[in-house]
Design an enzyme around this catalytic site. Structure first.
Site, PDB file in Angstrom:
ATOM      1  N   SER A   1       1.052  -1.310   0.148  1.00 10.63           N
ATOM      2  CA  SER A   1      -0.162   0.039  -0.028  1.00 10.63           C
ATOM      3  C   SER A   1       0.925   1.293   0.116  1.00 10.63           C
ATOM      4  CB  SER A   1      -0.917  -0.028   1.186  1.00 10.63           C
ATOM      5  OG  SER A   1      -1.603   1.108   1.183  1.00 10.63           O
ATOM      6  N   LEU A   2       0.567   2.197  -0.846  1.00 12.65           N
ATOM      7  CA  LEU A   2       1.001   3.531  -0.832  1.00 12.65           C
ATOM      8  C   LEU A   2       0.284   4.723  -0.077  1.00 12.65           C
ATOM      9  CD1 LEU A   2       2.009   4.006  -4.637  1.00 12.65           C
ATOM     10  CD2 LEU A   2       3.523   3.447  -2.787  1.00 12.65           C
ATOM     11  N   SER A   3      -0.711   4.034   0.666  1.00  9.35           N
ATOM     12  CA  SER A   3      -1.570   4.882   1.540  1.00  9.35           C
ATOM     13  C   SER A   3      -0.748   5.768   2.606  1.00  9.35           C
ATOM     14  CB  SER A   3      -2.623   4.501   2.018  1.00  9.35           C
ATOM     15  OG  SER A   3      -3.549   4.275   1.209  1.00  9.35           O
TER      16      SER A   3
ATOM     17  N   LYS B  74     -13.786  -4.383   3.574  1.00  6.48           N
ATOM     18  CA  LYS B  74     -14.648  -3.174   3.233  1.00  6.48           C
ATOM     19  C   LYS B  74     -16.152  -3.396   3.570  1.00  6.48           C
ATOM     20  CE  LYS B  74     -11.993  -0.709  -0.530  1.00  6.48           C
ATOM     21  NZ  LYS B  74     -12.022  -0.028  -1.765  1.00  6.48           N
TER      22      LYS B  74
ATOM     23  N   ASP C 143     -14.261   6.110  -2.480  1.00  8.32           N
ATOM     24  CA  ASP C 143     -13.479   5.441  -3.707  1.00  8.32           C
ATOM     25  C   ASP C 143     -14.114   6.364  -5.056  1.00  8.32           C
ATOM     26  OD1 ASP C 143     -11.627   3.835  -2.842  1.00  8.32           O
ATOM     27  OD2 ASP C 143     -13.194   2.095  -2.442  1.00  8.32           O
TER      28      ASP C 143
ATOM     29  N   GLY D 204     -15.973  -5.670 -14.923  1.00 11.75           N
ATOM     30  CA  GLY D 204     -15.893  -6.445 -13.638  1.00 11.75           C
ATOM     31  C   GLY D 204     -17.214  -6.273 -12.889  1.00 11.75           C
TER      32      GLY D 204
ATOM     33  N   ARG E  44     -17.538 -11.370 -17.023  1.00  9.73           N
ATOM     34  CA  ARG E  44     -17.527 -12.552 -17.788  1.00  9.73           C
ATOM     35  C   ARG E  44     -18.889 -13.418 -17.250  1.00  9.73           C
ATOM     36  NH1 ARG E  44     -12.016 -15.787 -17.852  1.00  9.73           N
ATOM     37  NH2 ARG E  44     -11.648 -13.858 -19.239  1.00  9.73           N
ATOM     38  N   THR E  45     -18.830 -13.332 -15.682  1.00  2.94           N
ATOM     39  CA  THR E  45     -20.193 -14.109 -15.341  1.00  2.94           C
ATOM     40  C   THR E  45     -21.195 -13.131 -14.971  1.00  2.94           C
ATOM     41  OG1 THR E  45     -18.370 -15.364 -13.652  1.00  2.94           O
ATOM     42  CG2 THR E  45     -20.964 -15.310 -13.122  1.00  2.94           C
TER      43      THR E  45
END
Length: 265
Positions: free
Chosen positions: A15-17, A67, A103, A129, A153-154
């Site tokens: 992580s760069l956070s 999350k 986000d 996605g 895909r699903t």
């Protein structure tokens, strides 16, 4: 007393956070620290939240796989977090936990910075996605007025996400109409960029590597590309503001992050 905050996830070493927030902390002259925490499992993450309730943490950014649990453990949540079904930010005040999601704001900030010509309102946008990253992208772009389609895909997963967030499930043929294509997959998508509009914008939510194969394909067609690092910094800004109560100082955290990634500015 030093204010303590951090980011929790598993794995977390990449992580760069901490680099981003520590750079802002130093520039702002705060008596604060921001660390990476790697709880082994859900019980370990719950223990961290308990530490926050007890006043030992001021705030916590949250990444995979915690999350959804972060939202579930909160006493209250922003409308954005409820819409996303997850939270990437927990704030601890007076024994209570508030959940939020930055986000979507980070995605929109990245687009504003690296594709300023793009206005997503009433435009066809395709999200590749149907996982957690895709949820945040759909929610953020829907809120911005885009016509959001989910391609996965699903199909069943895409249908579930689309129905919950008010998007539509699309087929690959829709890509030729898209003003923006966002890769929310953890792997490079199987996509023929030659079929995209000449003014299409490509965004990848991944930042390792900074120039992903998906973005490389876009650049080969001279399309505008938006990288995941811009989104990471974009979501960090409101997180820093919420945790520490001050604006992020105007220092070049992207340059510091690029150096850490071994990338050239």
């Amino acid at each position: 007393m030093t204010m303590l905050a951090g980011v929790a996830g598993q794995p977390i070493a990449h992580s760069l956070s901490p680099l981003i927030h520590t750079t802002w902390i130093a520039a702002a002259g705060l008596d604060a620290a921001y660390h990476a925490f790697g709880p082994e499992d859900a019980a370990g993450f719950a223990a961290m939240v308990a530490d926050g309730r007890a006043g030992r943490l001021l705030g916590l950014n949250v990444t995979a796989p915690f999350k959804e649990q972060a939202l579930a453990l909160a006493d209250e949540a922003s409308a954005t977090a409820r819409t996303c079904g997850s939270a990437n930010l927990l704030l601890f005040r007076d024994g209570r936990v508030r959940a939020d999601s930055t986000d979507g704001a980070g995605l929109m900030a990245a687009l504003s910075e690296q594709a300023p010509q793009l206005d997503v309102r009433r435009q066809t946008v395709v999200i590749l996605g149907a996982g957690g990253a895709a949820r945040a992208a759909v929610a953020g772009l829907k809120a911005a007025g885009a016509d959001v389609g989910v391609l996965n895909r699903t199909r069943a997963r895409a249908e579930a996400l689309a129905e919950e967030l008010g998007a539509t499930v699309v087929e690959a043929t829709v890509l030729k109409e898209a003003a923006l294509v966002v890769n929310a997959l953890s792997v490079p998508p199987d996509l023929d960029v030659s079929r995209l509009r000449d003014d299409a914008v490509l965004m990848d939510m991944t930042y390792r590597p900074l120039l992903t194969p998906f973005l490389q394909q876009g650049r080969s067609r001279r399309l505008t590309t938006v990288d995941g690092l811009a989104m990471l910094i974009g979501q960090a800004r409101p997180s820093f503001r919420a945790i520490f109560g001050v604006e992020p100082p105007p220092v070049d955290v992207r340059a510091a992050a690029l150096k850490a990634l071994g990338e050239t500015p």
